[in-house]
Write an enzyme that holds these catalytic residues in place. Structure first.
Site, PDB file in Angstrom:
ATOM      1  N   CYS A 111     -42.417  28.967  24.867  1.00  0.00           N
ATOM      2  CA  CYS A 111     -41.342  28.553  23.954  1.00  0.00           C
ATOM      3  C   CYS A 111     -41.373  29.281  22.609  1.00  0.00           C
ATOM      4  O   CYS A 111     -40.409  29.225  21.843  1.00  0.00           O
ATOM      5  CB  CYS A 111     -41.387  27.038  23.747  1.00  0.00           C
ATOM      6  SG  CYS A 111     -41.197  26.141  25.298  1.00  0.00           S
ATOM      7  N   HIS A 256     -37.549  25.198  17.641  1.00  0.00           N
ATOM      8  CA  HIS A 256     -37.485  25.252  19.105  1.00  0.00           C
ATOM      9  C   HIS A 256     -36.978  23.904  19.616  1.00  0.00           C
ATOM     10  O   HIS A 256     -37.475  22.850  19.238  1.00  0.00           O
ATOM     11  CB  HIS A 256     -38.869  25.565  19.677  1.00  0.00           C
ATOM     12  CG  HIS A 256     -38.952  25.259  21.133  1.00  0.00           C
ATOM     13  ND1 HIS A 256     -38.065  25.794  22.039  1.00  0.00           N
ATOM     14  CD2 HIS A 256     -39.777  24.445  21.844  1.00  0.00           C
ATOM     15  CE1 HIS A 256     -38.351  25.336  23.242  1.00  0.00           C
ATOM     16  NE2 HIS A 256     -39.387  24.516  23.146  1.00  0.00           N
ATOM     17  N   ASN A 286     -34.251  21.649  26.890  1.00  0.00           N
ATOM     18  CA  ASN A 286     -35.263  22.593  26.407  1.00  0.00           C
ATOM     19  C   ASN A 286     -35.176  23.849  27.272  1.00  0.00           C
ATOM     20  O   ASN A 286     -35.477  23.813  28.456  1.00  0.00           O
ATOM     21  CB  ASN A 286     -36.653  21.938  26.524  1.00  0.00           C
ATOM     22  CG  ASN A 286     -37.774  22.848  26.050  1.00  0.00           C
ATOM     23  OD1 ASN A 286     -37.588  24.051  25.883  1.00  0.00           O
ATOM     24  ND2 ASN A 286     -38.945  22.273  25.849  1.00  0.00           N
TER      25      ASN A 286
END
EC number: 2.3.1.180
Lengths: 335, 83
Positions: A111, A256, A286
């Protein structure tokens, strides 16, 4: 030394839109459960066999159109889900974009991948090796998810976002500030796909030694939550210190997009009002390495991110890895 | 020895009310945390907020949503004592 300046932005989501109710029809969950715990309402999934390189090329083409260029000197792809374990997917992305012959490679930091890829590209520009670099974050993350694992299945989504970086001056709008990065390998088990690498064979190759579930992604949510808040806050503070901005100067915090609650906690730790958070995970979940460029592209397209806005980017991901940077948002062509 | 007692319970109640919408009348010592919708992540959020407001570290590994408001209060108080 030349600064790396954002000159174009683009994004692409695979067409298959999946709502919380769609997931509730497949597994024991509910719209209310997912929304209150994660903030996510919808996400997009790739159709069977749609590779990450396709998503990356779609987003990359849009970023190049936004930058007004048909050529770049290199392609850097951040992804956790390459088309194949070997080779890297970036050469195929370059081929799809008509850039065969250009240097192209993948960067792997889960990520945090997009911030690592920006760093690499900015280094190529600073060294004079490149004038323009296409930096893409792209994921077909749904391909890593165990369909029976409802805690992960509701969280992740697929998509791609990209920027073009050009060589410019440090004071230019869109010039990336110092990118603060870090890692801690002792946290590798927090966010992982255990099998299929050199350490542990894929379960199909060695069913005696490897549990079938080990081919899939797993995450220790509570520990990830704590480390993510601490590391994203720390690195954002460090990035701010390099620019000389105070937390109150920040117009938009683009973290993020893992979990709405993590984003709010980071804003609180930094004394940045929660209404300055860019929120995109409600639409796409996500999307790992794609999440920051996707959030930037969406905020740019909707006017939530206006030219002149002081922006902080911050991420935490598998590895563990983390990072942050700050920039003034430039005037970009929307595509 | 300091005779000053920080108003920890008041601050704890404020955080639960403001951030998690828990009604004051539900914040009783024997209230089980998961009964007021405080799951494990919510408890970490509470700990982070309290850490920021009170200025000391609260050991989150000891947080358990099966515990009570009183357990949470004790944990915060012992962290204050160690600070």
């Amino acid at each position: 030394m030349k600064a790396a300046v954002i000159s174009g932005i683009g994004a692409w989501l695979p067409p298959d839109l999946v709502t919380n109710d769609d997931l509730a029809a497949r597994m024991n969950t509910s719209d209310e459960w997912i929304r209150t715990r994660t903030g996510i309402r919808t996400r997009h999934f790739v159709s069977a066999g749609m590779p990450t390189s396709r998503l990356a090329a779609e987003a990359g083409a849009r970023a190049m159109e936004s930058a007004g260029t048909a050529d770049v000197d290199a392609v850097v792809l951040a992804t956790t889900t390459p088309d194949r374990p070997c080779p890297a997917s970036a050469p195929e992305v370059a081929r799809r974009l008509g850039l065969t012959g250009r240097p192209a490679f993948d960067v792997s930091a889960v990520c945090t991948g997009f911030l690592y890829a920006l760093t690499t590209a900015a280094g190529m520009i600073a060294s004079g090796a490149a004038e323009q670099v296409l930096v893409i974050g792209a994921e077909a993350f749904s391909t890593l998810i165990d369909p029976r694992d409802r805690s992960c299945a509701v969280v992740f989504g697929d998509g791609a976002g990209a920027v073009v970086l050009r060589a410019g001056e440090p004071g230019d709008p869109g010039a990336l500030g110092r990118i603060v990065l870090g890692s801690d390998g002792s946290l590798a088990d927090l966010i992982t796909v255990r099998a299929g690498g050199s350490e542990r064979p894929h379960p199909d190759a060695d069913p005696e030694r490897t549990d079938a579930a080990d081919r899939y992604f797993s995450m220790r949510g509570r520990e990830v939550f704590e480390h993510a808040v601490a590391r994203m806050s720390e690195s954002a503070r460090a990035a701010l210190a390099h620019t000389g901005w105070q937390p109150g100067d920040v117009d938009r915090l683009v973290g993020h997009q893992a979990n709405l609650r993590i984003l709010r906690a980071v804003a609180e730790q930094l004394d940045i009002p929660a209404d300055r958070l860019v929120i995109h995970l409600n639409r796409v979940g996500n999307t790992a390495a794609a999440s920051i460029p996707l959030a930037l592209a969406h905020a740019h397209a909707t006017g939530d991110l206006a030219p002149g806005a002081r922006v902080v980017l911050a991420a935490f991901g598998g590895g563990a890895t983390w990072g942050a940077t700050a920039l003034t948002w430039p005037s970009l062509k929307s595509v | 020895m300091s005779t000053f007692t920080p108003p920890t319970f008041e601050i704890l109640s404020q955080v639960l009310e403001e951030k998690f919408g828990v009604l004051r009348e539900d914040i009783k010592p024997d209230t089980v945390l998961e009964d007021i919708e405080l799951d494990s992540l919510a408890l970490i959020e509470v700990a982070l907020t309290l850490q920021k407001r009170l200025g000391f570290v609260i050991p989150t590994e000891d947080l358990n949503s099966g515990g009570t408001v009183s357990d949470l209060y004790e944990l915060v108080n012992s962290a204050a004592g160690n600070a």
